[in-house]
Enzyme design. Structure first.
Site, short mmCIF file in Angstrom:
data_model
loop_
_atom_site.label_atom_id
_atom_site.label_comp_id
_atom_site.label_asym_id
_atom_site.label_seq_id
_atom_site.Cartn_x
_atom_site.Cartn_y
_atom_site.Cartn_z
N SER A 1 0.86 -1.18 0.00
CA SER A 1 0.00 0.00 0.00
C SER A 1 0.89 1.23 0.00
O SER A 1 2.11 1.12 0.10
CB SER A 1 -0.86 0.00 1.26
OG SER A 1 -0.01 0.23 2.38
N LYS A 2 0.26 2.38 -0.10
CA LYS A 2 1.03 3.62 -0.10
C LYS A 2 1.91 3.74 1.14
O LYS A 2 3.06 4.16 1.07
CB LYS A 2 0.08 4.82 -0.15
CG LYS A 2 -0.21 5.20 -1.57
CD LYS A 2 -0.43 6.69 -1.70
CE LYS A 2 -0.31 7.04 -3.17
NZ LYS A 2 -1.15 8.08 -3.60
N ARG A 3 1.34 3.34 2.26
CA ARG A 3 2.06 3.42 3.52
C ARG A 3 3.33 2.56 3.47
O ARG A 3 4.35 2.86 4.06
CB ARG A 3 1.12 2.91 4.63
CG ARG A 3 1.66 2.91 6.03
CD ARG A 3 0.53 2.58 6.99
NE ARG A 3 -0.11 1.32 6.63
CZ ARG A 3 0.34 0.14 7.06
NH1 ARG A 3 1.38 0.06 7.83
NH2 ARG A 3 -0.30 -0.97 6.71
N GLY B 1 5.09 1.98 0.78
CA GLY B 1 6.05 2.40 -0.23
C GLY B 1 5.57 2.16 -1.65
O GLY B 1 6.37 2.17 -2.58
#
Ligand code: GLU
Length: 468
Positions: A239-241, A243
């Protein structure tokens, strides 16, 4: 056989980390074998493809240093060629015109569901006599073998077997004459002479369908290597969190491209216990057999660790160029000539133990700072009246020193001795005077990089300025 690989992104967004790794694997495989690495933009989906996304992908590849051979191929531009192949399959009897309407197809599916049969559409036109063709819109479908199996000998996944009765007669050409993506990929890979298809394993199912087109055309099937996706450190989908960002974000975070390449290569591929390696080593070592079957986990700590090693190992001039590019993409002020000269002189000590360019630039504050130096709060504390007195007394000793590391070390040690103190006591005030910071590179490195005149100017300024 000379190797030809390709990277075939769909230009619907930025170049994300998974795409970058796919590109890297293809690049390494080709470059390590004196082969070609081609780039094809899969822009057939006109509604989702944008020129901005294409530009972002090209920029991302450029930053990563993944150079491709030949012109960038636009898949959309090749639509007439894709249609030509569909017509050739029709002429061979390997494909057929299907006049079924969407309503008829859903009615077929409903009925199949009711009777508990496979809902894969079976067109009544598959074996129809052309004399029975209506004057109505039609699609062209591939005549998939109804028995037997399709076998994918995948270099990563192993032998993957799909029963042909699980594959429907896929559409090749829509009723408006436009080719479908699946046909386009095969035709392009064939025409571009691609020998090895290395891509995400989300395309494994497509490979089975694509094989049908290869065999109907009598074309050589490329070597397949479907690589597992990248997961976050917790094993969940990236996910974005975690990376899952565009590579441009990594550039803006100040990771060096060489470190990024090294890290991405290690995401799902290994060569013994080697963690840190150069491009030449990676090209030499990279092989499909080193790609793991389970998803790799993205880990910022490892990325930073490798980036630190690459910064330390980089040539000073190349590092300076990369830092200037970093300042440019982050829209920070470009370096002045004096700052550039200072960085070039100081690079040898700045590049030790900096994991990112922001860290390196923080260490370089003594070079980049405006003068006179304004100490921050912590540094200010080191410039109390007693310390300023000591710095004042040290100045003439520095004046008389010839500006070499040995002499500077000897002069300050002798001075500390005479004062009945330790060099450690001088270091804080010197850091504050020279850099305005409490944490800096070594005092002697700073002195050597700044030179005698500037060093003494800064110390004198610290000695005479009022503390707050
Ligand atoms: N365009 C596809 C994607 O971006 C890749 C297709 C392929 O590599 O065959 O996922």
């Amino acid at each position: 056989m000379s190797v030809v690989t390709r990277f075939a992104p769909s230009p619907t967004g930025f170049l994300h980390i998974g795409g970058a790794r796919t590109a890297l694997f293809n690049w390494l495989y080709a470059r390590g074998r004196g082969g070609k690495f081609l780039l094809r933009i899969e822009d057939t989906d006109r509604a989702r493809s944008t020129p901005e996304a294409t530009a972002a992908i090209l920029k991302g590849l450029d930053w990563l240093g993944l150079d491709h051979d030949g012109e960038v191929v636009s898949q959309f531009d090749r639509a007439p060629r894709h249609a030509e192949v569909a017509q050739a399959l029709l002429a061979k009897g390997a494909a057929y015109k299907c006049f079924s309407t969407p309503e008829e197809i859903s009615a077929f599916r409903e009925k199949a569901k009711e009777h508990g049969r496979s809902t894969l559409f079976q067109s009544p036109w598959r074996d129809a006599d052309p004399s029975s063709y209506p004057d109505a819109p039609y699609v062209i479908r591939l005549k998939t073998a109804s028995d037997g199996e399709t076998v994918i000998e995948d270099q990563v996944q192993g032998r993957v077997v799909i029963r042909n009765d699980q594959l429907d007669d896929m559409i090749l050409l829509r009723s408006d004459g436009t080719p479908v993506y699946m046909l386009a990929v095969v035709v392009d890979d064939h025409d571009m002479g691609v020998t090895h298809v290395i891509r995400g394993d989300d395309h494994l199912n497509n490979a089975a369908r694509q094989m049908g087109i290869y065999s109907a055309m009598g074309w050589d099937v490329p070597v397949w290597a479907h690589i597992p996706l990248i997961h976050g450190p917790d094993g969940k989908k990236l996910s974005k969190r975690h990376g899952a960002l565009g590579v441009d974000e990594y550039q803006k975070m100040g990771y060096p491209a060489a470190g990024m390449r090294n890290y991405l290569a290690r995401l799902g591929w290994s060569h013994g216990d080697d963690e840190f390696f150069t491009d030449a080593q990676a090209q030499d070592w990279f092989d499909l057999s080193g790609i793991g079957k389970s998803p790799a986990r993205f880990d910022f700590k490892k990325l930073e660790n490798l980036c630190g090693q690459h910064i330390a190992a980089a040539e000073d001039a190349a590092l300076l160029r990369e830092i200037e590019a970093y300042l440019d993409v982050t829209e920070e002020n470009p370096l002045t000539d004096a700052q550039r000269d200072g960085l070039a002189r100081g690079m040898y000590c700045l590049k030790e133990r900096a994991k990112t360019f922001p860290e390196l630039l923080e260490k370089a504050r003594f070079i980049l700072t405006d003068t006179p130096v304004v100490p921050d709060e912590k540094a200010q504390k080191a410039l109390d009246p007693v310390s300023r007195g000591i710095l004042g007394a040290l100045t003439p000793h520095l004046q008389n020193a010839s500006w070499s590391r040995e002499e500077l070390e000897a002069a300050t040690a002798a001075f500390a001795d005479a004062q009945g103190t330790k060099f450690g006591k001088l270091a804080g005030p010197l850091r504050a005077a020279l850099a305005g910071r409490a944490v800096t590179p070594s005092v002697f490195d700073m002195m050597l990089v700044l030179g005698k005149e500037e060093t003494i100017r800064r110390i004198e300024h610290a000695v005479t300025s009022e503390t707050g």
